[in-house]
Design a protein around this motif. Structure first.
Motif, short mmCIF file in Angstrom:
data_model
loop_
_atom_site.label_atom_id
_atom_site.label_comp_id
_atom_site.label_asym_id
_atom_site.label_seq_id
_atom_site.Cartn_x
_atom_site.Cartn_y
_atom_site.Cartn_z
N GLY A 42 7.81 82.94 24.33
CA GLY A 42 9.15 83.36 23.94
C GLY A 42 9.24 84.86 23.74
N ILE A 43 8.22 85.45 23.14
CA ILE A 43 8.22 86.90 22.93
C ILE A 43 8.12 87.64 24.26
CG2 ILE A 43 6.86 88.80 21.94
CD1 ILE A 43 6.30 86.94 19.57
N GLN A 44 7.32 87.11 25.19
CA GLN A 44 7.21 87.74 26.50
C GLN A 44 8.53 87.67 27.26
OE1 GLN A 44 3.89 85.67 28.17
NE2 GLN A 44 2.37 87.03 27.24
N ARG A 45 9.24 86.54 27.15
CA ARG A 45 10.54 86.42 27.81
C ARG A 45 11.55 87.38 27.17
NH1 ARG A 45 12.23 80.45 28.00
NH2 ARG A 45 10.52 80.06 26.60
N LEU A 46 11.51 87.52 25.85
CA LEU A 46 12.39 88.46 25.16
C LEU A 46 12.10 89.88 25.63
CD1 LEU A 46 14.45 89.26 22.99
CD2 LEU A 46 12.57 89.27 21.35
N GLU A 47 10.84 90.22 25.76
CA GLU A 47 10.47 91.56 26.22
C GLU A 47 10.97 91.79 27.64
OE1 GLU A 47 6.52 94.42 26.52
OE2 GLU A 47 6.27 92.27 26.18
N GLY A 48 10.89 90.77 28.49
CA GLY A 48 11.41 90.88 29.85
C GLY A 48 12.91 91.11 29.87
N LEU A 49 13.64 90.40 29.01
CA LEU A 49 15.09 90.60 28.92
C LEU A 49 15.44 92.01 28.47
CD1 LEU A 49 16.24 87.25 27.26
CD2 LEU A 49 16.72 88.01 29.59
N GLN A 50 14.69 92.51 27.49
CA GLN A 50 14.95 93.86 27.00
C GLN A 50 14.59 94.91 28.05
OE1 GLN A 50 12.73 93.76 23.33
NE2 GLN A 50 14.54 93.14 22.16
N ASP A 51 13.49 94.71 28.77
CA ASP A 51 13.12 95.64 29.83
C ASP A 51 14.17 95.68 30.93
OD1 ASP A 51 10.80 96.31 28.50
OD2 ASP A 51 9.51 94.98 29.69
N ASN A 52 14.69 94.50 31.30
CA ASN A 52 15.74 94.42 32.32
C ASN A 52 16.99 95.17 31.85
OD1 ASN A 52 17.12 93.61 34.66
ND2 ASN A 52 17.93 91.83 33.61
N ALA A 53 17.39 94.96 30.60
CA ALA A 53 18.57 95.65 30.07
C ALA A 53 18.35 97.16 30.03
CB ALA A 53 18.91 95.12 28.67
N ASP A 54 17.14 97.58 29.67
CA ASP A 54 16.84 99.02 29.64
C ASP A 54 16.91 99.64 31.02
OD1 ASP A 54 16.51 98.89 26.90
OD2 ASP A 54 14.32 98.82 26.98
N SER A 76 23.94 92.11 26.54
CA SER A 76 24.39 91.06 25.62
C SER A 76 23.36 89.94 25.53
CB SER A 76 25.72 90.49 26.09
OG SER A 76 26.71 91.47 26.04
N GLU A 77 22.78 89.57 26.66
CA GLU A 77 21.76 88.53 26.68
C GLU A 77 20.53 88.95 25.87
OE1 GLU A 77 19.46 85.72 29.96
OE2 GLU A 77 20.59 87.46 30.63
N ALA A 78 20.11 90.20 26.02
CA ALA A 78 18.97 90.70 25.26
C ALA A 78 19.29 90.75 23.77
CB ALA A 78 18.57 92.09 25.76
N GLU A 79 20.52 91.12 23.43
CA GLU A 79 20.92 91.18 22.02
C GLU A 79 20.90 89.79 21.38
OE1 GLU A 79 24.69 92.59 19.25
OE2 GLU A 79 24.92 92.47 21.42
N VAL A 80 21.45 88.81 22.08
CA VAL A 80 21.48 87.44 21.54
C VAL A 80 20.06 86.89 21.41
CG1 VAL A 80 22.19 85.07 22.06
CG2 VAL A 80 23.82 86.95 22.32
N ALA A 81 19.23 87.15 22.40
CA ALA A 81 17.84 86.67 22.33
C ALA A 81 17.09 87.33 21.18
CB ALA A 81 17.13 86.93 23.66
N THR A 82 17.35 88.61 20.95
CA THR A 82 16.70 89.32 19.84
C THR A 82 17.16 88.74 18.51
OG1 THR A 82 16.55 91.34 21.16
CG2 THR A 82 16.34 91.58 18.78
N LYS A 83 18.46 88.49 18.37
CA LYS A 83 18.97 87.92 17.12
C LYS A 83 18.39 86.53 16.87
CE LYS A 83 23.29 90.47 16.81
NZ LYS A 83 24.76 90.39 16.77
#
Length: 105
Positions: A42-54, A76-83
């Motif tokens: 889950g943390i790796q997927r979150l990191e991937g979402l954040q990297d994509n948004a960046d 928005s997807e990265a924000e929701v996943a982070t929350k």
């Protein structure tokens, strides 16, 4: 004047569906995973979402992103996943604290 049923104009009423016995559940793909590997995944997927948004943010700022809504959706997807991740972490810490408060004996 007699009025016939709905069958007289060509419609037939629906019969109640037959309910079959439930099929045995197939083993799920996550049944063999332990909790630690699920958290790391889950943390790796979150990191991937954040990297994509960046990366989309950089492309949007440089003007090479043709559709700005792609960045908006990714952010928005990265924000929701982070929350969600933070909420799960907070709940885990709260649960651990409650377990530590329990009296043994």
């Amino acid at each position: 004047m007699s009025i016939g049923g709905i069958e007289s104009i060509g419609f037939t009423p629906l019969a109640a569906p037959a309910v079959a016995a439930p099929a045995p559940a197939a083993p799920s793909a996550t049944s063999g995973k332990d909790f630690g590997s699920m958290v790391l995944d889950g943390i790796q997927r979150l990191e991937g979402l954040q990297d994509n948004a960046d990366s989309l943010a950089v492309r949007a700022a440089s003007g090479t992103l043709p559709n700005i809504h792609d960045y908006t959706l990714a952010a928005s997807e990265a924000e929701v996943a982070t929350k969600l991740t933070v909420a799960v972490r907070n709940k885990a810490i709260e649960s651990f604290t409650e377990i530590m408060r329990m009296q043994v004996g």
